[in-house]
Design an enzyme around this catalytic site. Sequence first.
Site, PDB file in Angstrom:
ATOM      1  N   ASP A  24     -18.964  47.085   2.484  1.00 53.89           N
ATOM      2  CA  ASP A  24     -18.532  47.168   1.093  1.00 53.89           C
ATOM      3  C   ASP A  24     -17.299  46.264   1.003  1.00 53.89           C
ATOM      4  O   ASP A  24     -16.677  45.934   2.019  1.00 53.89           O
ATOM      5  CB  ASP A  24     -18.186  48.628   0.779  1.00 53.89           C
ATOM      6  CG  ASP A  24     -17.502  48.784  -0.555  1.00 53.89           C
ATOM      7  OD1 ASP A  24     -18.014  48.204  -1.535  1.00 53.89           O
ATOM      8  OD2 ASP A  24     -16.457  49.441  -0.643  1.00 53.89           O
ATOM      9  N   ASP A  26     -14.615  45.892  -2.211  1.00 54.34           N
ATOM     10  CA  ASP A  26     -13.400  46.466  -2.832  1.00 54.34           C
ATOM     11  C   ASP A  26     -12.995  47.743  -2.115  1.00 54.34           C
ATOM     12  O   ASP A  26     -13.801  48.662  -1.979  1.00 54.34           O
ATOM     13  CB  ASP A  26     -13.653  46.784  -4.314  1.00 54.34           C
ATOM     14  CG  ASP A  26     -13.805  45.516  -5.148  1.00 54.34           C
ATOM     15  OD1 ASP A  26     -14.587  45.521  -6.105  1.00 54.34           O
ATOM     16  OD2 ASP A  26     -13.166  44.504  -4.811  1.00 54.34           O
ATOM     17  N   LYS A 220     -25.243  50.441  -5.461  1.00 59.12           N
ATOM     18  CA  LYS A 220     -25.136  51.578  -4.541  1.00 59.12           C
ATOM     19  C   LYS A 220     -24.806  52.840  -5.342  1.00 59.12           C
ATOM     20  O   LYS A 220     -24.039  52.783  -6.289  1.00 59.12           O
ATOM     21  CB  LYS A 220     -24.007  51.316  -3.524  1.00 59.12           C
ATOM     22  CG  LYS A 220     -24.184  50.098  -2.645  1.00 59.12           C
ATOM     23  CD  LYS A 220     -22.894  49.797  -1.850  1.00 59.12           C
ATOM     24  CE  LYS A 220     -21.856  49.243  -2.808  1.00 59.12           C
ATOM     25  NZ  LYS A 220     -20.611  48.834  -2.112  1.00 59.12           N
ATOM     26  N   ASP A 245     -15.724  52.665   1.266  1.00 62.52           N
ATOM     27  CA  ASP A 245     -14.554  53.484   0.907  1.00 62.52           C
ATOM     28  C   ASP A 245     -14.906  54.578  -0.096  1.00 62.52           C
ATOM     29  O   ASP A 245     -14.044  55.394  -0.444  1.00 62.52           O
ATOM     30  CB  ASP A 245     -13.432  52.607   0.329  1.00 62.52           C
ATOM     31  CG  ASP A 245     -13.809  52.046  -1.045  1.00 62.52           C
ATOM     32  OD1 ASP A 245     -13.117  52.356  -2.027  1.00 62.52           O
ATOM     33  OD2 ASP A 245     -14.816  51.316  -1.120  1.00 62.52           O
TER      34      ASP A 245
HETATM   35  O1  LIG Z   1     -16.038  49.622 -10.966  1.00 62.92           O
HETATM   36  C1  LIG Z   1     -16.653  48.932 -10.157  1.00 62.92           C
HETATM   37  O2  LIG Z   1     -17.518  48.114 -10.527  1.00 62.92           O
HETATM   38  C2  LIG Z   1     -16.422  49.196  -8.727  1.00 62.92           C
HETATM   39  O3  LIG Z   1     -15.350  50.062  -8.533  1.00 62.92           O
HETATM   40  C3  LIG Z   1     -16.087  48.090  -7.831  1.00 62.92           C
HETATM   41  O4  LIG Z   1     -16.273  46.885  -8.307  1.00 62.92           O
HETATM   42  C4  LIG Z   1     -16.738  48.482  -6.524  1.00 62.92           C
HETATM   43  O5  LIG Z   1     -16.902  47.436  -5.701  1.00 62.92           O
HETATM   44  P1  LIG Z   1     -17.292  47.746  -4.153  1.00 62.92           P
HETATM   45  O6  LIG Z   1     -16.301  48.799  -3.676  1.00 62.92           O
HETATM   46  O7  LIG Z   1     -18.706  48.257  -4.172  1.00 62.92           O
HETATM   47  O8  LIG Z   1     -17.095  46.424  -3.477  1.00 62.92           O
HETATM   48 MG   LIG Z   2     -15.455  49.927  -2.366  1.00 66.77          MG
END
Ligand SMILES: O=C(O)[C@H](O)[C@H](O)COP(=O)(O)O
Ligand SMILES: [Mg+2]
Length: 300
Positions: A24, A26, A220, A245
Amino acid sequence: MTVRLSAAEQYEALLNKYDTWMFDCDGVLWHGDRPIEGAVEVLDMLRKRGKRLLFVTNNATKSRRSYKTKFDQLGIEAHVDEIYGSAYAAAVYISSVMKLPKDKKVFVIGMSGIEEELCNEGVSYVGGTDPADCTLEPFSLADFTPDPDVAAVLCGLDSAINYTKLAKAFHYLHRDPSCRFLVTNEDSTFPSAHGLLPGAGAISAPLRFALNRDPLSIGKPAKTMLDCIQAKVQFDPKHTIMIGDRLNTDILFGQAGGLATLLVLTGVTSEDHITGPNASTVVPDYVTPSIGDLRSAEPS
Ligand SMILES: O=C(O)[C@H](O)[C@H](O)COP(=O)(O)O
Ligand SMILES: [Mg+2]
Protein backbone atom coordinates in the site's frame (compact mmCIF):
# COMPACT_ATOMS: atom_id res chain seq x y z
CA MET A 1 -2.88 -14.52 16.39
CA THR A 2 -0.82 -11.54 15.27
CA VAL A 3 2.99 -11.84 15.41
CA ARG A 4 4.55 -8.66 16.74
CA LEU A 5 7.79 -8.18 14.82
CA SER A 6 10.75 -6.70 16.67
CA ALA A 7 13.87 -8.90 16.40
CA ALA A 8 16.22 -8.88 13.42
CA GLU A 9 15.72 -12.64 13.05
CA GLN A 10 11.97 -12.13 12.63
CA TYR A 11 12.44 -9.63 9.82
CA GLU A 12 15.03 -11.86 8.18
CA ALA A 13 12.60 -14.79 8.34
CA LEU A 14 9.90 -12.66 6.71
CA LEU A 15 12.25 -11.67 3.92
CA ASN A 16 13.10 -15.31 3.27
CA LYS A 17 9.48 -16.47 3.37
CA TYR A 18 7.84 -14.12 0.84
CA ASP A 19 8.80 -13.59 -2.80
CA THR A 20 6.16 -11.00 -3.77
CA TRP A 21 5.74 -7.87 -1.65
CA MET A 22 2.57 -5.87 -2.26
CA PHE A 23 2.82 -2.37 -0.80
CA ASP A 24 0.00 0.00 0.00
CA CYS A 25 1.28 3.55 -0.50
CA ASP A 26 -0.37 6.30 1.57
CA GLY A 27 0.57 5.74 5.20
CA VAL A 28 3.03 2.94 4.41
CA LEU A 29 5.60 4.35 1.95
CA TRP A 30 4.80 8.03 2.38
CA HIS A 31 2.62 10.74 3.80
CA GLY A 32 1.83 12.94 0.81
CA ASP A 33 5.21 13.72 -0.78
CA ARG A 34 7.17 12.90 2.38
CA PRO A 35 8.67 9.36 2.35
CA ILE A 36 8.34 7.43 5.60
CA GLU A 37 11.74 6.92 7.23
CA GLY A 38 13.47 3.83 5.93
CA ALA A 39 10.92 3.07 3.21
CA VAL A 40 13.27 3.90 0.33
CA GLU A 41 16.06 1.78 1.81
CA VAL A 42 13.76 -1.18 2.46
CA LEU A 43 12.38 -1.13 -1.09
CA ASP A 44 15.93 -0.96 -2.42
CA MET A 45 16.96 -3.89 -0.21
CA LEU A 46 13.99 -5.98 -1.40
CA ARG A 47 14.92 -5.25 -5.02
CA LYS A 48 18.51 -6.29 -4.35
CA ARG A 49 17.23 -9.57 -2.88
CA GLY A 50 15.29 -10.25 -6.07
CA LYS A 51 11.84 -9.77 -4.58
CA ARG A 52 8.90 -8.86 -6.84
CA LEU A 53 7.44 -5.52 -5.75
CA LEU A 54 3.88 -4.36 -6.44
CA PHE A 55 2.35 -1.05 -5.36
CA VAL A 56 -1.40 -1.22 -4.69
CA THR A 57 -3.04 2.08 -3.76
CA ASN A 58 -6.64 3.19 -3.29
CA ASN A 59 -5.54 6.75 -4.03
CA ALA A 60 -7.29 7.61 -7.31
CA THR A 61 -5.87 11.13 -7.61
CA LYS A 62 -2.98 9.90 -9.77
CA SER A 63 -2.69 7.61 -12.78
CA ARG A 64 -0.11 4.78 -12.90
CA ARG A 65 2.08 7.05 -15.07
CA SER A 66 1.81 9.91 -12.56
CA TYR A 67 2.68 7.53 -9.73
CA LYS A 68 5.75 6.42 -11.68
CA THR A 69 6.80 10.09 -11.79
CA LYS A 70 6.24 10.34 -8.02
CA PHE A 71 8.33 7.23 -7.39
CA ASP A 72 11.08 8.66 -9.62
CA GLN A 73 11.02 11.97 -7.74
CA LEU A 74 11.35 10.11 -4.42
CA GLY A 75 14.25 8.09 -5.76
CA ILE A 76 12.33 4.83 -5.55
CA GLU A 77 12.73 2.33 -8.40
CA ALA A 78 9.27 1.43 -9.69
CA HIS A 79 7.86 0.42 -13.06
CA VAL A 80 4.40 1.31 -14.36
CA ASP A 81 3.37 -2.35 -14.57
CA GLU A 82 4.13 -2.69 -10.85
CA ILE A 83 1.73 0.14 -9.93
CA TYR A 84 -1.99 -0.56 -9.42
CA GLY A 85 -4.15 2.37 -8.37
CA SER A 86 -7.91 2.44 -7.89
CA ALA A 87 -8.27 4.88 -10.81
CA TYR A 88 -6.67 2.29 -13.11
CA ALA A 89 -8.73 -0.55 -11.64
CA ALA A 90 -11.94 1.46 -12.07
CA ALA A 91 -11.14 2.32 -15.70
CA VAL A 92 -10.36 -1.33 -16.48
CA TYR A 93 -13.56 -2.43 -14.73
CA ILE A 94 -15.68 0.03 -16.75
CA SER A 95 -14.06 -0.85 -20.08
CA SER A 96 -13.48 -4.60 -19.72
CA VAL A 97 -15.88 -5.92 -17.09
CA MET A 98 -18.88 -3.59 -17.28
CA LYS A 99 -18.12 -3.09 -21.00
CA LEU A 100 -19.63 0.39 -21.09
CA PRO A 101 -20.82 0.91 -24.71
CA LYS A 102 -18.47 3.21 -26.64
CA ASP A 103 -21.26 5.75 -27.24
CA LYS A 104 -21.84 6.09 -23.49
CA LYS A 105 -20.01 8.27 -20.96
CA VAL A 106 -19.02 8.39 -17.30
CA PHE A 107 -19.72 11.40 -15.10
CA VAL A 108 -16.62 11.80 -12.92
CA ILE A 109 -16.21 13.25 -9.46
CA GLY A 110 -12.45 13.08 -9.09
CA MET A 111 -9.09 14.33 -10.31
CA SER A 112 -6.68 13.83 -13.19
CA GLY A 113 -5.79 10.27 -12.17
CA ILE A 114 -9.27 9.05 -12.99
CA GLU A 115 -9.44 11.10 -16.21
CA GLU A 116 -6.10 9.80 -17.49
CA GLU A 117 -6.93 6.17 -16.78
CA LEU A 118 -10.38 6.45 -18.40
CA CYS A 119 -8.74 7.99 -21.47
CA ASN A 120 -6.15 5.19 -21.56
CA GLU A 121 -9.01 2.65 -21.57
CA GLY A 122 -10.92 4.54 -24.29
CA VAL A 123 -13.77 5.46 -21.95
CA SER A 124 -15.49 8.84 -22.56
CA TYR A 125 -16.23 10.99 -19.55
CA VAL A 126 -17.59 14.39 -18.48
CA GLY A 127 -17.03 16.29 -15.25
CA GLY A 128 -13.81 15.64 -13.34
CA THR A 129 -11.48 18.63 -13.55
CA ASP A 130 -13.72 20.43 -16.09
CA PRO A 131 -13.45 24.11 -15.01
CA ALA A 132 -17.21 24.50 -15.55
CA ASP A 133 -17.76 22.04 -12.67
CA CYS A 134 -15.03 23.36 -10.40
CA THR A 135 -17.09 26.33 -9.24
CA LEU A 136 -18.61 27.66 -6.03
CA GLU A 137 -21.39 29.40 -7.96
CA PRO A 138 -24.92 28.33 -6.87
CA PHE A 139 -26.18 25.35 -8.85
CA SER A 140 -29.61 25.32 -10.52
CA LEU A 141 -31.13 22.48 -12.52
CA ALA A 142 -32.72 25.19 -14.69
CA ASP A 143 -29.24 26.00 -16.01
CA PHE A 144 -28.05 22.39 -16.31
CA THR A 145 -28.23 20.47 -19.61
CA PRO A 146 -27.58 16.85 -18.64
CA ASP A 147 -25.54 14.77 -21.07
CA PRO A 148 -27.92 12.10 -22.38
CA ASP A 149 -25.01 9.68 -22.92
CA VAL A 150 -23.99 9.45 -19.25
CA ALA A 151 -24.60 5.86 -18.14
CA ALA A 152 -22.37 5.71 -15.06
CA VAL A 153 -21.09 7.90 -12.24
CA LEU A 154 -17.58 7.29 -10.88
CA CYS A 155 -16.58 9.04 -7.64
CA GLY A 156 -13.09 9.20 -6.15
CA LEU A 157 -11.04 11.43 -3.87
CA ASP A 158 -11.58 15.00 -5.09
CA SER A 159 -10.00 17.94 -3.28
CA ALA A 160 -12.10 20.28 -5.45
CA ILE A 161 -15.43 18.76 -4.39
CA ASN A 162 -18.42 21.12 -4.46
CA TYR A 163 -22.22 21.25 -4.63
CA THR A 164 -22.26 21.45 -8.42
CA LYS A 165 -20.40 18.16 -8.79
CA LEU A 166 -22.56 16.41 -6.18
CA ALA A 167 -25.77 17.82 -7.69
CA LYS A 168 -24.86 16.70 -11.22
CA ALA A 169 -23.88 13.22 -10.03
CA PHE A 170 -27.08 13.02 -7.98
CA HIS A 171 -29.13 14.04 -11.05
CA TYR A 172 -27.62 11.37 -13.31
CA LEU A 173 -28.15 8.66 -10.71
CA HIS A 174 -31.61 9.84 -9.63
CA ARG A 175 -33.05 10.32 -13.14
CA ASP A 176 -32.11 6.79 -14.26
CA PRO A 177 -31.90 3.89 -11.79
CA SER A 178 -29.94 1.94 -14.41
CA CYS A 179 -27.13 4.51 -14.29
CA ARG A 180 -24.24 2.68 -12.55
CA PHE A 181 -22.94 4.16 -9.27
CA LEU A 182 -19.24 3.34 -8.92
CA VAL A 183 -16.62 4.56 -6.46
CA THR A 184 -12.87 4.04 -6.71
CA ASN A 185 -12.70 3.27 -2.98
CA GLU A 186 -14.38 3.99 0.35
CA ASP A 187 -11.51 4.93 2.65
CA SER A 188 -12.97 7.19 5.34
CA THR A 189 -9.78 9.19 5.84
CA PHE A 190 -6.61 10.07 3.95
CA PRO A 191 -3.23 10.15 5.83
CA SER A 192 -1.71 13.32 4.34
CA ALA A 193 1.74 14.74 5.15
CA HIS A 194 0.19 16.99 7.82
CA GLY A 195 -2.41 14.68 9.33
CA LEU A 196 -5.68 12.96 8.54
CA LEU A 197 -8.06 14.42 5.95
CA PRO A 198 -11.44 13.25 4.66
CA GLY A 199 -10.94 10.32 2.31
CA ALA A 200 -12.66 9.17 -0.87
CA GLY A 201 -15.40 7.53 1.16
CA ALA A 202 -16.24 10.92 2.64
CA ILE A 203 -16.53 12.38 -0.86
CA SER A 204 -19.12 9.84 -2.04
CA ALA A 205 -20.99 9.71 1.30
CA PRO A 206 -23.34 12.63 0.44
CA LEU A 207 -24.47 10.79 -2.70
CA ARG A 208 -25.04 7.54 -0.80
CA PHE A 209 -27.13 9.43 1.77
CA ALA A 210 -29.10 11.52 -0.73
CA LEU A 211 -29.80 8.52 -2.99
CA ASN A 212 -30.14 5.94 -0.22
CA ARG A 213 -28.06 3.74 -2.52
CA ASP A 214 -24.72 2.00 -2.05
CA PRO A 215 -22.17 2.20 -4.87
CA LEU A 216 -19.95 -0.57 -6.19
CA SER A 217 -16.50 0.05 -4.74
CA ILE A 218 -13.60 -1.05 -6.98
CA GLY A 219 -10.56 -0.54 -4.75
CA LYS A 220 -9.26 -2.47 -1.74
CA PRO A 221 -10.67 -4.61 -0.14
CA ALA A 222 -12.73 -5.50 -3.24
CA LYS A 223 -11.64 -8.52 -5.26
CA THR A 224 -11.89 -6.33 -8.37
CA MET A 225 -8.56 -4.76 -7.48
CA LEU A 226 -6.86 -8.16 -7.10
CA ASP A 227 -8.43 -9.38 -10.35
CA CYS A 228 -6.96 -6.33 -12.05
CA ILE A 229 -3.48 -7.18 -10.73
CA GLN A 230 -3.74 -10.92 -11.48
CA ALA A 231 -4.77 -10.10 -15.05
CA LYS A 232 -1.31 -8.56 -15.50
CA VAL A 233 0.98 -10.27 -12.98
CA GLN A 234 1.44 -13.90 -12.00
CA PHE A 235 2.27 -14.42 -8.34
CA ASP A 236 1.87 -17.19 -5.78
CA PRO A 237 -0.49 -16.02 -3.00
CA LYS A 238 1.21 -18.43 -0.58
CA HIS A 239 4.47 -16.54 -1.02
CA THR A 240 2.98 -13.06 -1.21
CA ILE A 241 2.61 -10.53 1.60
CA MET A 242 0.44 -7.40 1.60
CA ILE A 243 1.74 -4.50 3.65
CA GLY A 244 -0.81 -1.86 4.65
CA ASP A 245 -1.84 0.75 7.20
CA ARG A 246 -5.61 0.30 7.08
CA LEU A 247 -7.34 -2.77 8.48
CA ASN A 248 -10.63 -2.52 6.54
CA THR A 249 -8.94 -2.07 3.17
CA ASP A 250 -5.34 -3.32 3.01
CA ILE A 251 -5.52 -6.18 5.53
CA LEU A 252 -8.98 -7.34 4.42
CA PHE A 253 -7.76 -7.18 0.81
CA GLY A 254 -4.78 -9.36 1.63
CA GLN A 255 -6.83 -11.85 3.59
CA ALA A 256 -9.47 -12.11 0.83
CA GLY A 257 -6.71 -12.84 -1.66
CA GLY A 258 -5.13 -15.53 0.51
CA LEU A 259 -2.05 -13.37 1.09
CA ALA A 260 -0.07 -12.90 4.28
CA THR A 261 -0.66 -9.50 5.85
CA LEU A 262 1.67 -7.06 7.60
CA LEU A 263 0.14 -4.04 9.32
CA VAL A 264 2.26 -0.94 9.91
CA LEU A 265 1.32 1.79 12.39
CA THR A 266 2.55 4.79 10.35
CA GLY A 267 -0.84 5.47 8.72
CA VAL A 268 -4.44 5.38 9.86
CA THR A 269 -4.24 2.40 12.26
CA SER A 270 -2.83 2.89 15.74
CA GLU A 271 -2.05 0.53 18.61
CA ASP A 272 -5.45 1.02 20.28
CA HIS A 273 -7.18 -0.21 17.14
CA ILE A 274 -5.52 -3.64 17.53
CA THR A 275 -5.35 -4.11 21.29
CA GLY A 276 -7.72 -3.81 24.24
CA PRO A 277 -11.49 -4.08 24.48
CA ASN A 278 -12.20 -2.15 21.28
CA ALA A 279 -9.70 -4.02 19.12
CA SER A 280 -10.80 -4.63 15.54
CA THR A 281 -11.96 -8.09 14.50
CA VAL A 282 -9.66 -7.78 11.47
CA VAL A 283 -6.43 -9.42 12.68
CA PRO A 284 -3.26 -9.11 10.56
CA ASP A 285 -0.67 -11.89 10.50
CA TYR A 286 2.13 -9.51 11.43
CA VAL A 287 2.47 -6.03 12.92
CA THR A 288 5.45 -3.72 13.00
CA PRO A 289 5.56 0.01 13.82
CA SER A 290 7.01 1.02 10.43
CA ILE A 291 8.16 -0.50 7.15
CA GLY A 292 11.55 1.02 8.02
CA ASP A 293 11.94 -1.66 10.71
CA LEU A 294 12.84 -4.18 8.00
CA ARG A 295 16.21 -2.45 7.74
CA SER A 296 17.19 -4.45 10.84
CA ALA A 297 17.16 -7.58 8.69
CA GLU A 298 20.16 -6.23 6.84
CA PRO A 299 23.43 -7.54 8.22
CA SER A 300 25.06 -4.49 9.80
O1 LIG B 1 -9.14 8.59 0.61
C1 LIG B 1 -8.43 7.88 -0.10
O2 LIG B 1 -8.63 7.79 -1.33
C2 LIG B 1 -7.42 7.04 0.56
O3 LIG B 1 -7.29 7.37 1.91
C3 LIG B 1 -6.03 7.07 0.11
O4 LIG B 1 -5.82 7.65 -1.05
C4 LIG B 1 -5.55 5.66 0.33
O5 LIG B 1 -4.46 5.37 -0.39
P1 LIG B 1 -3.65 4.01 -0.03
O6 LIG B 1 -3.45 4.04 1.48
O7 LIG B 1 -4.53 2.87 -0.46
O8 LIG B 1 -2.37 4.16 -0.78
MG1 LIG C 1 -2.73 3.41 3.16
